[in-house]
Design a protein around this motif. Structure first.
Motif, PDB file in Angstrom:
ATOM      1  N   SER A 150      18.952   2.928 -10.376  1.00 12.65           N
ATOM      2  CA  SER A 150      17.844   2.181  -9.781  1.00 12.65           C
ATOM      3  C   SER A 150      16.950   1.594 -10.876  1.00 12.65           C
ATOM      4  O   SER A 150      16.744   2.212 -11.910  1.00 12.65           O
ATOM      5  CB  SER A 150      17.000   3.090  -8.896  1.00 12.65           C
ATOM      6  OG  SER A 150      17.771   3.585  -7.829  1.00 12.65           O
ATOM      7  N   PRO A 151      16.393   0.402 -10.629  1.00  9.70           N
ATOM      8  CA  PRO A 151      15.487  -0.174 -11.615  1.00  9.70           C
ATOM      9  C   PRO A 151      14.166   0.582 -11.646  1.00  9.70           C
ATOM     10  O   PRO A 151      13.767   1.209 -10.666  1.00  9.70           O
ATOM     11  CB  PRO A 151      15.287  -1.606 -11.117  1.00  9.70           C
ATOM     12  CG  PRO A 151      15.539  -1.532  -9.650  1.00  9.70           C
ATOM     13  CD  PRO A 151      16.575  -0.462  -9.460  1.00  9.70           C
ATOM     14  N   ALA A 152      13.503   0.507 -12.771  1.00  8.83           N
ATOM     15  CA  ALA A 152      12.190   1.144 -12.889  1.00  8.83           C
ATOM     16  C   ALA A 152      11.190   0.378 -12.043  1.00  8.83           C
ATOM     17  O   ALA A 152      11.293  -0.838 -11.878  1.00  8.83           O
ATOM     18  CB  ALA A 152      11.758   1.141 -14.351  1.00  8.83           C
ATOM     19  N   ARG A 153      10.227   1.095 -11.482  1.00  5.34           N
ATOM     20  CA  ARG A 153       9.179   0.460 -10.680  1.00  5.34           C
ATOM     21  C   ARG A 153       7.828   0.851 -11.261  1.00  5.34           C
ATOM     22  O   ARG A 153       7.623   1.994 -11.655  1.00  5.34           O
ATOM     23  CB  ARG A 153       9.251   0.932  -9.232  1.00  5.34           C
ATOM     24  CG  ARG A 153      10.554   0.550  -8.550  1.00  5.34           C
ATOM     25  CD  ARG A 153      10.565   0.994  -7.118  1.00  5.34           C
ATOM     26  NE  ARG A 153      10.200   2.421  -7.044  1.00  5.34           N
ATOM     27  CZ  ARG A 153      10.186   3.130  -5.937  1.00  5.34           C
ATOM     28  NH1 ARG A 153      10.502   2.580  -4.804  1.00  5.34           N
ATOM     29  NH2 ARG A 153       9.863   4.401  -5.943  1.00  5.34           N
ATOM     30  N   PRO A 154       6.885  -0.084 -11.305  1.00  2.47           N
ATOM     31  CA  PRO A 154       5.565   0.250 -11.849  1.00  2.47           C
ATOM     32  C   PRO A 154       4.819   1.196 -10.923  1.00  2.47           C
ATOM     33  O   PRO A 154       5.033   1.197  -9.708  1.00  2.47           O
ATOM     34  CB  PRO A 154       4.861  -1.103 -11.940  1.00  2.47           C
ATOM     35  CG  PRO A 154       5.567  -1.973 -10.951  1.00  2.47           C
ATOM     36  CD  PRO A 154       6.978  -1.475 -10.892  1.00  2.47           C
ATOM     37  N   ALA A 155       3.963   1.996 -11.497  1.00  3.95           N
ATOM     38  CA  ALA A 155       3.125   2.893 -10.701  1.00  3.95           C
ATOM     39  C   ALA A 155       2.007   2.083 -10.064  1.00  3.95           C
ATOM     40  O   ALA A 155       1.548   1.085 -10.616  1.00  3.95           O
ATOM     41  CB  ALA A 155       2.552   3.986 -11.589  1.00  3.95           C
ATOM     42  N   HIS A 156       1.548   2.533  -8.901  1.00  4.30           N
ATOM     43  CA  HIS A 156       0.494   1.839  -8.168  1.00  4.30           C
ATOM     44  C   HIS A 156      -0.668   2.775  -7.898  1.00  4.30           C
ATOM     45  O   HIS A 156      -0.504   3.989  -7.822  1.00  4.30           O
ATOM     46  CB  HIS A 156       1.030   1.305  -6.828  1.00  4.30           C
ATOM     47  CG  HIS A 156       2.082   0.272  -6.987  1.00  4.30           C
ATOM     48  ND1 HIS A 156       1.807  -1.025  -7.332  1.00  4.30           N
ATOM     49  CD2 HIS A 156       3.429   0.347  -6.882  1.00  4.30           C
ATOM     50  CE1 HIS A 156       2.934  -1.712  -7.406  1.00  4.30           C
ATOM     51  NE2 HIS A 156       3.934  -0.897  -7.136  1.00  4.30           N
ATOM     52  N   ARG A 157      -1.864   2.207  -7.762  1.00  8.25           N
ATOM     53  CA  ARG A 157      -3.072   2.934  -7.398  1.00  8.25           C
ATOM     54  C   ARG A 157      -3.426   4.043  -8.391  1.00  8.25           C
ATOM     55  O   ARG A 157      -3.811   5.140  -8.007  1.00  8.25           O
ATOM     56  CB  ARG A 157      -2.957   3.502  -5.992  1.00  8.25           C
ATOM     57  CG  ARG A 157      -2.773   2.441  -4.934  1.00  8.25           C
ATOM     58  CD  ARG A 157      -2.807   3.053  -3.547  1.00  8.25           C
ATOM     59  NE  ARG A 157      -2.492   2.026  -2.582  1.00  8.25           N
ATOM     60  CZ  ARG A 157      -1.568   2.143  -1.659  1.00  8.25           C
ATOM     61  NH1 ARG A 157      -0.874   3.238  -1.531  1.00  8.25           N
ATOM     62  NH2 ARG A 157      -1.337   1.160  -0.825  1.00  8.25           N
ATOM     63  N   LEU A 158      -3.281   3.767  -9.661  1.00 10.60           N
ATOM     64  CA  LEU A 158      -3.647   4.735 -10.684  1.00 10.60           C
ATOM     65  C   LEU A 158      -5.159   4.691 -10.905  1.00 10.60           C
ATOM     66  O   LEU A 158      -5.803   3.698 -10.590  1.00 10.60           O
ATOM     67  CB  LEU A 158      -2.913   4.436 -11.985  1.00 10.60           C
ATOM     68  CG  LEU A 158      -1.387   4.552 -11.915  1.00 10.60           C
ATOM     69  CD1 LEU A 158      -0.765   4.132 -13.231  1.00 10.60           C
ATOM     70  CD2 LEU A 158      -0.975   5.962 -11.570  1.00 10.60           C
ATOM     71  N   PRO A 159      -5.755   5.756 -11.447  1.00 18.77           N
ATOM     72  CA  PRO A 159      -7.203   5.781 -11.614  1.00 18.77           C
ATOM     73  C   PRO A 159      -7.721   4.852 -12.704  1.00 18.77           C
ATOM     74  O   PRO A 159      -8.912   4.626 -12.804  1.00 18.77           O
ATOM     75  CB  PRO A 159      -7.500   7.241 -11.967  1.00 18.77           C
ATOM     76  CG  PRO A 159      -6.235   7.741 -12.553  1.00 18.77           C
ATOM     77  CD  PRO A 159      -5.141   7.012 -11.836  1.00 18.77           C
ATOM     78  N   GLY A 160      -6.881   4.302 -13.522  1.00 20.32           N
ATOM     79  CA  GLY A 160      -7.318   3.401 -14.581  1.00 20.32           C
ATOM     80  C   GLY A 160      -6.387   3.484 -15.763  1.00 20.32           C
ATOM     81  O   GLY A 160      -5.407   4.231 -15.757  1.00 20.32           O
TER      82      GLY A 160
END
Length: 61
Positions: free
Chosen positions: A36-46
């Motif tokens: 599977s391709p890498a996916r960016p993380a979402h809704r991180l604190p900063g």
């Protein structure tokens, strides 16, 4: 008890070293995870400032 803003020291549990545990077998419920391709993380604190974390010195085996 730890100082404010500090974590308590980690106590190593008894047993076998994680370095001596064999890798897990294939995960049948995750058949395409290795491809599977890498996916960016979402809704991180900063953003993370990696220089703000002191790392231990490398240890040779």
């Amino acid at each position: 008890m730890a100082e404010p803003g500090r974590t308590r020291p980690v106590e190593v549990p008894p047993g076998i070293s994680f370095k001596k545990v064999p890798a897990p077998t294939s995960q049948p419920h995750m058949p395409v995870s290795a491809n599977s391709p890498a996916r960016p993380a979402h809704r991180l604190p900063g953003p993370v400032d990696l220089d703000a974390y002191q790392l231990p010195a490398p240890v040779s085996d």
